[in-house]
Design a protein around this motif. Structure first.
Motif, mmCIF file in Angstrom:
data_model
loop_
_atom_site.group_PDB
_atom_site.id
_atom_site.type_symbol
_atom_site.label_atom_id
_atom_site.label_comp_id
_atom_site.label_asym_id
_atom_site.label_seq_id
_atom_site.Cartn_x
_atom_site.Cartn_y
_atom_site.Cartn_z
ATOM 1 N N UNK A 149 1.089 -0.654 0.047
ATOM 2 C CA UNK A 149 0.030 -0.191 -0.119
ATOM 3 C C UNK A 149 0.453 1.746 0.314
ATOM 4 N N UNK A 150 0.814 2.097 -0.736
ATOM 5 C CA UNK A 150 1.097 3.767 -0.450
ATOM 6 C C UNK A 150 0.946 3.823 1.155
ATOM 7 N N UNK A 151 1.792 5.196 0.938
ATOM 8 C CA UNK A 151 1.447 6.127 2.056
ATOM 9 C C UNK A 151 -0.309 6.637 2.422
ATOM 10 N N UNK A 152 -0.777 6.833 1.325
ATOM 11 C CA UNK A 152 -2.047 7.153 1.575
ATOM 12 C C UNK A 152 -3.045 6.700 1.644
ATOM 13 N N UNK A 153 -2.869 5.378 0.982
ATOM 14 C CA UNK A 153 -3.904 4.168 1.494
ATOM 15 C C UNK A 153 -3.686 3.069 2.635
ATOM 16 N N UNK A 154 -2.535 4.003 3.377
ATOM 17 C CA UNK A 154 -2.251 3.308 5.001
ATOM 18 C C UNK A 154 -3.000 4.249 5.538
ATOM 19 N N UNK A 155 -3.162 5.438 5.059
ATOM 20 C CA UNK A 155 -4.084 6.712 5.965
ATOM 21 C C UNK A 155 -5.316 5.919 5.871
ATOM 22 N N UNK A 156 -5.372 6.219 4.936
ATOM 23 C CA UNK A 156 -6.994 5.180 4.752
ATOM 24 C C UNK A 156 -7.626 4.056 5.618
ATOM 25 N N UNK A 157 -6.270 3.420 5.383
ATOM 26 C CA UNK A 157 -6.632 2.003 6.364
ATOM 27 C C UNK A 157 -6.942 1.793 7.354
ATOM 28 N N UNK A 158 -6.343 3.456 7.750
ATOM 29 C CA UNK A 158 -5.716 3.834 9.680
ATOM 30 C C UNK A 158 -6.902 3.978 10.011
ATOM 31 N N UNK A 159 -7.863 5.333 9.145
ATOM 32 C CA UNK A 159 -9.109 5.863 9.680
ATOM 33 C C UNK A 159 -9.924 4.322 9.516
ATOM 34 N N UNK A 160 -9.934 3.599 8.310
ATOM 35 C CA UNK A 160 -10.961 2.401 8.652
ATOM 36 C C UNK A 160 -10.489 1.653 10.160
#
Ligand SMILES: Nc1ncnc2c1ncn2[C@@H]1O[C@H](COP(=O)(O)OP(=O)(O)OP(=O)(O)O)[C@@H](O)[C@H]1O
Ligand SMILES: [Mg+2]
Length: 319
Positions: A149-160
């Motif tokens: 995952x890219x950094x942005x995708x990781x941020x989204x997963x953190x938010x999820x």
């Protein structure tokens, strides 16, 4: 009193939320040895609104949020959610969803599996994992390993992960870090949507421009202390347009400024004969100087925008 819609989650059924989503910080202080990271800080964060918790690097944002979440013990004061300390909440993950720093993920796990590990801790069914993946726009990549995952995708997963328990209060530390402009826009829409549902959304950033279009309220700190708290419009009211004016006859210009713009001008540090005048435009200054026979060598419109106000309040620039 904030009316919470049905979409806000099971806890909201037939209920009005009053103080339960209110975050209250009172006289909060934290010292690490001789470093006073947070210094007698007080502010309130209200439900149904997005609040930007702003300050430069090292201002004490993360330390404050860690105290709110019971991860760091305050030296003095308190930080409560709905009047309770985090450690006294009955089912904390249902009340507060927090993402404090770029979470670490097991790289071999898929996004869905990552959430499924957390679901039992929050006491939600596995189906909730797919719901939150859709909410953060990761449903198409739910089966992919997080390691790729890219950094942005990781941020989204953190938010999820944060949203799993359908919490009424969201505490997000620098969630825009690593997001591209499209991602920042997506985050803005999501946070505004969550606030409209009646949730309390507290989001930190060290850059005002990153959250300027997202927040309703701002709480600004510097060196651990509160420097400003108001709706965003209160900050906007501090913006100014003015004029920088310079004359070879410094005394005559100062006399004129005292007469015409009393209380609205100051000297430009290190530049004798140069003044900044607030709330005027260049033609008006030129006209007055011409009528008074004061020779001008400079007449420059100036703008103290929102970012300048923020930098001045936090002492990042002193001009
Ligand atoms: N565990 C710790 N031990 C010692 N000092 C600490 C600790 N945690 C934070 N500090 C200090 O407290 C101050 C505030 O740090 P904090 O991380 O809260 O700031 P911040 O506003 O979140 O900054 P940033 O924008 O860089 O994330 C800093 O001077 C930092 O070095
Ligand atoms: Mg921080």
């Amino acid at each position: 009193m904030t009316q919470v819609g049905e979409a806000a989650g099971p806890w909201a059924v037939d209920r009005t939320v009053d103080d339960e989503g209110v975050v209250e910080v009172r006289g909060l202080s934290k010292s690490f040895g001789t470093v006073r990271a947070v210094d007698d800080l007080s502010f309130r964060v209200l439900p149904g609104r997005v609040t930007g918790f702003l300050g430069p690097n090292g201002a004490g944002k993360t330390t404050t949020l860690r105290m709110l979440l019971g991860l760091v013990r305050p030296t003095a004061g308190s930080a409560t959610i709905g009047g309770r300390l985090y450690q006294d909440l009955q089912r904390p993950q249902r009340v507060v969803g927090a993402a404090l720093e770029a979470a670490s993920f097991h790289p071999g796990r898929t996004a869905r599996d990552h959430l499924r590990v957390y679901a039992p801790q929050v006491a939600v069914p596995d189906t909730r994992c797919d719901e939150v993946l859709a909410l953060v726009g990761l449903d198409q990549v739910a089966h992919r390993r997080v390691g790729g995952f890219s950094l942005g995708m990781r941020q989204r997963l953190g938010l999820a992960t944060t949203l799993l328990g359908d919490p009424r209060v969201l505490v997000l530390d620098e969630p825009a870090n690593g997001l591209d402009p499209e991602g920042i826009r997506w985050l803005r829409d999501l946070l505004r949507h969550l606030a409209r549902e009646g949730r309390t959304v507290l989001v930190s950033s060290h850059v005002l421009s990153e959250v300027q279009q997202t927040v309703d309220d701002v709480v600004i700190i510097a060196r651990g202390r509160l420097v400003h708290a108001s709706p965003l419009s209160g900050l906007a009211a501090l913006t100014r347009t003015g004029v920088r004016v310079a004359s070879p006859d410094a005394d005559a210009l100062r006399r004129l400024a005292d007469e015409v713009w009393a209380g609205r001008w100051r000297e430009v540090p290190g530049r004798p004969g140069a003044l900044e005048v607030d709330d005027v435009d260049a033609p008006a200054v030129g006209r007055v100087a011409f009528a008074a026979g004061v020779e001008l060598h400079e007449l420059t419109p100036t703008v103290v925008g929102l970012e300048d106000v923020f930098l001045r309040l936090t002492g990042t620039v002193t001009a």
